[in-house]
Scaffold this motif. Structure first.
Motif, mmCIF file in Angstrom:
data_model
loop_
_atom_site.group_PDB
_atom_site.id
_atom_site.type_symbol
_atom_site.label_atom_id
_atom_site.label_comp_id
_atom_site.label_asym_id
_atom_site.label_seq_id
_atom_site.Cartn_x
_atom_site.Cartn_y
_atom_site.Cartn_z
ATOM 1 N N VAL A 151 -16.002 -2.045 -5.995
ATOM 2 C CA VAL A 151 -15.875 -3.249 -5.159
ATOM 3 C C VAL A 151 -14.319 -3.424 -4.657
ATOM 4 C CG1 VAL A 151 -15.677 -5.778 -5.304
ATOM 5 C CG2 VAL A 151 -17.480 -4.529 -6.444
ATOM 6 N N GLY A 152 -13.361 -3.184 -5.388
ATOM 7 C CA GLY A 152 -11.887 -3.139 -4.947
ATOM 8 C C GLY A 152 -11.691 -2.053 -3.767
ATOM 9 N N THR A 153 -12.393 -0.870 -4.065
ATOM 10 C CA THR A 153 -12.137 0.235 -2.899
ATOM 11 C C THR A 153 -12.783 -0.289 -1.471
ATOM 12 O OG1 THR A 153 -12.304 2.053 -4.592
ATOM 13 C CG2 THR A 153 -12.629 2.655 -2.333
ATOM 14 N N LEU A 154 -13.885 -0.951 -1.733
ATOM 15 C CA LEU A 154 -14.481 -1.251 -0.403
ATOM 16 C C LEU A 154 -13.924 -2.314 0.276
ATOM 17 C CD1 LEU A 154 -18.505 -1.907 -1.478
ATOM 18 C CD2 LEU A 154 -17.470 -0.233 0.091
ATOM 19 N N MET A 155 -13.088 -3.372 -0.449
ATOM 20 C CA MET A 155 -12.229 -4.343 0.267
ATOM 21 C C MET A 155 -10.799 -3.482 0.567
ATOM 22 S SD MET A 155 -13.113 -7.408 -2.464
ATOM 23 C CE MET A 155 -11.880 -8.550 -1.375
ATOM 24 N N ALA A 156 -10.260 -2.563 -0.142
ATOM 25 C CA ALA A 156 -8.901 -2.402 0.081
ATOM 26 C C ALA A 156 -8.979 -1.219 1.195
ATOM 27 C CB ALA A 156 -8.521 -1.579 -1.127
ATOM 28 N N SER A 157 -10.087 -0.544 1.379
ATOM 29 C CA SER A 157 -10.084 0.721 2.538
ATOM 30 C C SER A 157 -10.287 0.000 3.806
ATOM 31 C CB SER A 157 -11.527 1.512 1.996
ATOM 32 O OG SER A 157 -12.635 1.095 2.110
ATOM 33 N N LEU A 215 0.039 1.940 -6.922
ATOM 34 C CA LEU A 215 -0.545 1.381 -5.747
ATOM 35 C C LEU A 215 -0.133 0.562 -4.620
ATOM 36 C CD1 LEU A 215 -3.384 1.515 -4.338
ATOM 37 C CD2 LEU A 215 -4.310 0.082 -6.315
ATOM 38 N N PRO A 216 0.375 -0.848 -5.243
ATOM 39 C CA PRO A 216 0.908 -1.670 -4.355
ATOM 40 C C PRO A 216 2.132 -1.464 -3.820
ATOM 41 C CG PRO A 216 1.188 -2.397 -6.726
ATOM 42 C CD PRO A 216 0.244 -1.271 -6.721
ATOM 43 N N VAL A 217 3.091 -0.736 -4.398
ATOM 44 C CA VAL A 217 4.362 0.088 -3.843
ATOM 45 C C VAL A 217 3.937 0.565 -2.762
ATOM 46 C CG1 VAL A 217 6.372 1.457 -4.026
ATOM 47 C CG2 VAL A 217 5.641 -0.264 -5.891
ATOM 48 N N ALA A 218 2.989 1.653 -2.708
ATOM 49 C CA ALA A 218 2.690 2.521 -1.551
ATOM 50 C C ALA A 218 2.036 1.756 -0.336
ATOM 51 C CB ALA A 218 1.673 3.463 -2.073
ATOM 52 N N VAL A 219 1.128 0.728 -0.952
ATOM 53 C CA VAL A 219 0.817 -0.155 0.239
ATOM 54 C C VAL A 219 1.753 -1.066 0.949
ATOM 55 C CG1 VAL A 219 -1.225 -1.743 0.702
ATOM 56 C CG2 VAL A 219 -1.495 0.042 -0.965
ATOM 57 N N ILE A 255 -6.451 -8.085 -1.482
ATOM 58 C CA ILE A 255 -7.246 -8.478 -2.639
ATOM 59 C C ILE A 255 -8.086 -7.414 -3.165
ATOM 60 C CG2 ILE A 255 -9.223 -9.867 -3.149
ATOM 61 C CD1 ILE A 255 -8.613 -11.738 -1.097
ATOM 62 N N GLY A 256 -8.316 -6.481 -2.514
ATOM 63 C CA GLY A 256 -9.008 -5.108 -2.837
ATOM 64 C C GLY A 256 -7.988 -4.199 -3.782
ATOM 65 N N VAL A 257 -6.548 -4.410 -3.340
ATOM 66 C CA VAL A 257 -5.627 -3.882 -4.107
ATOM 67 C C VAL A 257 -5.555 -4.195 -5.546
ATOM 68 C CG1 VAL A 257 -3.322 -3.029 -4.074
ATOM 69 C CG2 VAL A 257 -4.378 -2.839 -2.274
ATOM 70 N N VAL A 258 -5.533 -5.506 -5.280
ATOM 71 C CA VAL A 258 -5.428 -6.363 -7.087
ATOM 72 C C VAL A 258 -6.720 -5.986 -7.712
ATOM 73 C CG1 VAL A 258 -5.508 -8.363 -8.065
ATOM 74 C CG2 VAL A 258 -4.070 -8.091 -6.047
ATOM 75 N N ILE A 259 -7.919 -5.990 -6.964
ATOM 76 C CA ILE A 259 -9.158 -5.636 -7.903
ATOM 77 C C ILE A 259 -9.107 -4.181 -8.559
ATOM 78 C CG2 ILE A 259 -11.607 -5.264 -7.664
ATOM 79 C CD1 ILE A 259 -11.452 -7.713 -5.519
#
Length: 290
Positions: free
Chosen positions: A130-136, A251-255, A272-276
């Protein structure tokens, strides 16, 4: 305890810086071969100096040295595939693809060792999906312009990282960190040299040396030297659960850096996807504590 937590956190953030440095190198005209070889050569040299002056050395056989060098090859492949992916896709998407190593590792664990994932890991895979779908960005069409080859390279980097985790956890874990890192990085450096040697022979010498010096030192420090030392220092003291949470800071640092330094567009849904994804990574460890 605080200093051990800080060490792991800084080590993870160091990995998160890499994609931005690589993108800046590409913008300056550096080639993937120079960036990757520069990182590993300079990282290897720094580790060689540390190993040479280290007082903690154990005598190991040539066979064990060979095992460590072979175990280091997946690390080199991570660098090769990840940096090739960053040629094709944005840094924010590249790190999302790399972080698929979590569920890929679960699949490899089942394929090679026939270990069926428990409920915690199964839930983690679903959360990560789910997180990947949102973050991508796929939900709102963010992948429409993404390069398919770049996505494949990113997933190959994730597979390589999963293989690295398997080998890193099982081969001579009690060896002093500097000595162990030196032989593993030797293997990864040789692998990278073999892969990129034909490309390096066709490069302009002056431009290559400039790129090697400017970006290779930063990538060598942040990608090869600093994180292994800090993880070896802090991880045994804080444990796997807290270590996985702090380690996910990459992850959040890179994004975040891709957004603020590179100017890439990252939507609220992607954050939100990154957080998930972050929750999916730490969920199995929290589940075990129940």
């Amino acid at each position: 305890m605080l200093r051990y937590m800080l060490a792991v956190f800084i080590g993870s953030c160091s990995y998160g810086v890499l994609s931005t440095i690589v993108k800046l190198a590409y913008q300056a005209g550096a080639k993937t071969s120079v960036v990757t070889v520069g990182q590993f050569l300079i990282g290897w040299f720094i580790l060689f100096v540390c190993y040479f002056f280290s007082r903690r050395k154990e005598k190991i056989s040539y066979q064990d040295k060979g095992k460590l060098m072979l175990a280091g090859i997946p690390t080199g492949l991570v660098g090769v595939f990840y940096y090739l992916a960053l040629v094709k896709v944005e840094a924010s998407l590249g790190i999302i693809l790399l972080f698929q190593f979590v569920w890929i590792g679960i699949v490899l664990d089942y394929l090679f060792f026939k270990r069926t994932p428990d409920k915690g890991k199964a839930m983690s895979v679903m959360i990560l999906f789910v997180g990947t779908l949102m973050a991508s960005g796929i939900i709102h069409g963010g992948l429409i312009g993404a390069d398919l080859i770049g996505i494949v390279y990113g997933l190959l980097a994730a597979v390589s990282f999963s293989l690295f985790i398997f080998t890193n956890a099982s081969i001579l874990p009690a060896l002093p960190p500097v000595q162990r890192s030196y032989y593993m990085v030797t293997g990864s450096t040789l692998a990278v040299l073999v892969i990129f040697l034909p490309s390096l022979m066709n490069l302009n010498g002056g431009d290559s040396l400039l790129s090697l010096g400017t970006y290779g030192i930063m990538l060598g420090l942040f990608g090869v030297v600093i994180p292994p030392f800090l993880f070896a220092y802090g991880m045994p003291k804080i444990g796997a659960t807290l270590g996985s949470i702090l380690g996910s800071a990459e992850l959040p640092v890179a994004v975040g850096l891709s957004m603020f330094v590179l100017g890439e567009r990252v939507t609220v849904i992607q954050w939100i996807g990154v957080v998930i994804i972050f929750i999916g990574i730490i969920f199995p460890n929290l589940y075990k504590r129940r």
